[in-house]
Design an enzyme around this catalytic site. Structure first.
Site, PDB file in Angstrom:
ATOM      1  N   ASP A 146      -3.156 -15.556 -25.103  1.00  0.00           N
ATOM      2  CA  ASP A 146      -3.601 -14.350 -25.805  1.00  0.00           C
ATOM      3  C   ASP A 146      -5.010 -14.621 -26.324  1.00  0.00           C
ATOM      4  OD1 ASP A 146      -3.452 -11.803 -27.183  1.00  0.00           O
ATOM      5  OD2 ASP A 146      -3.097 -12.891 -29.038  1.00  0.00           O
ATOM      6  N   SER A 147      -5.637 -13.568 -26.846  1.00  0.00           N
ATOM      7  CA  SER A 147      -6.954 -13.739 -27.445  1.00  0.00           C
ATOM      8  C   SER A 147      -6.866 -14.500 -28.775  1.00  0.00           C
ATOM      9  CB  SER A 147      -7.584 -12.364 -27.679  1.00  0.00           C
ATOM     10  OG  SER A 147      -6.713 -11.589 -28.486  1.00  0.00           O
ATOM     11  N   GLU A 180      -4.949 -10.773 -38.495  1.00  0.00           N
ATOM     12  CA  GLU A 180      -5.557 -12.112 -38.489  1.00  0.00           C
ATOM     13  C   GLU A 180      -5.920 -12.554 -39.917  1.00  0.00           C
ATOM     14  OE1 GLU A 180      -7.105 -14.023 -35.520  1.00  0.00           O
ATOM     15  OE2 GLU A 180      -5.903 -12.904 -34.081  1.00  0.00           O
ATOM     16  N   HIS A 216      -0.443  -8.335 -31.404  1.00  0.00           N
ATOM     17  CA  HIS A 216      -0.582  -8.591 -32.842  1.00  0.00           C
ATOM     18  C   HIS A 216       0.327  -7.670 -33.672  1.00  0.00           C
ATOM     19  CE1 HIS A 216      -4.207 -10.785 -31.725  1.00  0.00           C
ATOM     20  NE2 HIS A 216      -4.413 -11.124 -32.975  1.00  0.00           N
ATOM     21  N   CYS A 236      -0.013  -3.910 -28.518  1.00  0.00           N
ATOM     22  CA  CYS A 236      -0.910  -5.021 -28.811  1.00  0.00           C
ATOM     23  C   CYS A 236      -0.012  -6.095 -29.403  1.00  0.00           C
ATOM     24  CB  CYS A 236      -1.978  -4.589 -29.818  1.00  0.00           C
ATOM     25  SG  CYS A 236      -2.940  -5.981 -30.453  1.00  0.00           S
ATOM     26  N   CYS A 263      -1.060 -10.637 -23.827  1.00  0.00           N
ATOM     27  CA  CYS A 263      -2.115  -9.850 -24.456  1.00  0.00           C
ATOM     28  C   CYS A 263      -2.194  -8.550 -23.659  1.00  0.00           C
ATOM     29  CB  CYS A 263      -3.435 -10.618 -24.377  1.00  0.00           C
ATOM     30  SG  CYS A 263      -4.871  -9.683 -24.904  1.00  0.00           S
TER      31      CYS A 263
HETATM   32  N1  DGL Z   1      -3.383  -9.305 -28.834  1.00  0.00           N
HETATM   33  C1  DGL Z   1      -4.311  -8.498 -28.097  1.00  0.00           C
HETATM   34  C2  DGL Z   1      -3.570  -7.432 -27.294  1.00  0.00           C
HETATM   35  O1  DGL Z   1      -2.349  -7.488 -27.138  1.00  0.00           O
HETATM   36  C3  DGL Z   1      -5.345  -7.812 -28.908  1.00  0.00           C
HETATM   37  C4  DGL Z   1      -6.213  -8.579 -29.791  1.00  0.00           C
HETATM   38  C5  DGL Z   1      -7.659  -8.495 -29.415  1.00  0.00           C
HETATM   39  O2  DGL Z   1      -8.298  -7.440 -29.556  1.00  0.00           O
HETATM   40  O3  DGL Z   1      -8.133  -9.507 -28.958  1.00  0.00           O
HETATM   41  O4  DGL Z   1      -4.190  -6.532 -26.803  1.00  0.00           O
END
Ligand code: DGL
Length: 285
Positions: A22-23, A164, A198, A196, A85
């Site tokens: 993931d990011s 975050e 997150h 997402c 992600c």
């Molecule tokens: N976790 C990422 C997703 O599922 C998003 C976070 C980011 O913008 O890097 O899209």
């Protein structure tokens, strides 16, 4: 080749880890689900903490970053990869999949399938990063599965920094969620995809705002199920039970920056006791 050696090689492959990326920390919600559903599997997780967020970057950048991460995970000899992600699943997965030497899956299709099953009125809301929503990926996937379903997307760019920053239960997050979600509520959706990785971390806040009549879909659950089916199909399921107290060797975590902060976060999400996270230079891959 003698039959014995083939079986031995096959078993060796089965015991290789699954790569998850993931990011940043969001993909841990997917890793957690894989750990829960497949306790025998080893995981190598990469969080691109130096370059998060991906959701406000261009397709080219998202693809370049994701390709580097896939090369890193392959260097760790993973047997399969989960793009944990949504943003990378939307833009990079279609480019990477055709030439990836190991099976690779994302989180969008599993999420879309769950939502189609859940909606009764045929109106599905999707929240995600700007990039995911403007890619239209959930629209396409959902309509492919059930044409005629109405899909309403809403980008929620402030959710990732709030997560975050650890503001999972906070009046500020409540207020922002209300602003983002009100419009979707007025459209009469009965299902909302947390598009997402997150967002499951602020699931309680989102649930409070949308109320009990809207079903929340967390694609992580279905993604882990899809991974299991894939490993089964490819004859790649791990067969060895992990030895007691082996969490550190079973789960390895890598990041591109802020390893200590990541470790603290990860330990609050994953209950297996993450003992270390290592920083690597991802741009060298
Ligand atoms: N976790 C990422 C997703 O599922 C998003 C976070 C980011 O913008 O890097 O899209």
């Amino acid at each position: 080749m003698p039959a014995g050696r083939t079986v031995k090689n096959m078993n060796k492959r089965n015991e290789l880890p699954v790569g998850v990326f993931d990011s940043g920390i969001g993909g841990l919600t997917v890793a957690r689900e894989i750990m829960r559903q497949m306790p025998r599997e080893k995981i190598v997780y990469f969080g691109d903490t130096a370059r998060v967020p991906y959701g406000s970057k261009s397709k080219e950048t998202i693809c370049t970053y994701s390709e580097q991460i896939v090369r890193f995970l392959l260097s760790q000899e993973v047997k399969a990869i989960v793009v944990a992600c949504n943003t990378a699943s939307a833009y990079a997965l279609p480019q990477i999949e055709p030439h990836c030497p190991v099976p690779i899956i994302g989180v969008v299709e599993p999420g879309a399938r769950t939502a189609v099953r859940a909606t009764k009125v045929g109106k599905v809301g999707v929240i995600g990063t700007k990039a995911t929503i403007s890619s239209g990926i959930y629209d396409r996937c959902i309509r492919d599965i059930r044409p005629g379903t109405q899909v309403l997307g809403r980008a929620c760019p402030l959710f990732v920094p709030l997560v975050e920053e650890g503001l999972w239960e906070d009046p500020v997050t409540d207020e922002i969620a209300r602003r983002y979600l009100l419009e979707l509520m007025n459209e009469g959706i009965d299902t909302l995809i947390l598009g997402c990785t997150h967002y499951p971390l602020i699931r309680k806040t989102i649930a409070r705002i949308v109320g009990p009549d809207v079903q929340l879909v967390n694609p992580a659950y279905e993604t882990a199920m899809e991974l299991q089916a894939l490993l089964e199909r490819e004859n790649l399921l791990a067969s060895e039970a992990p030895s007691l107290g082996s969490a550190e060797s079973q789960y390895r975590f890598y990041v591109s920056d802020m390893a200590e902060q990541f470790k603290t976060f990860a330990n609050s999400i994953i209950k297996y006791g993450i003992l270390s996270a290592k920083t690597i230079r991802i741009d060298q891959y």
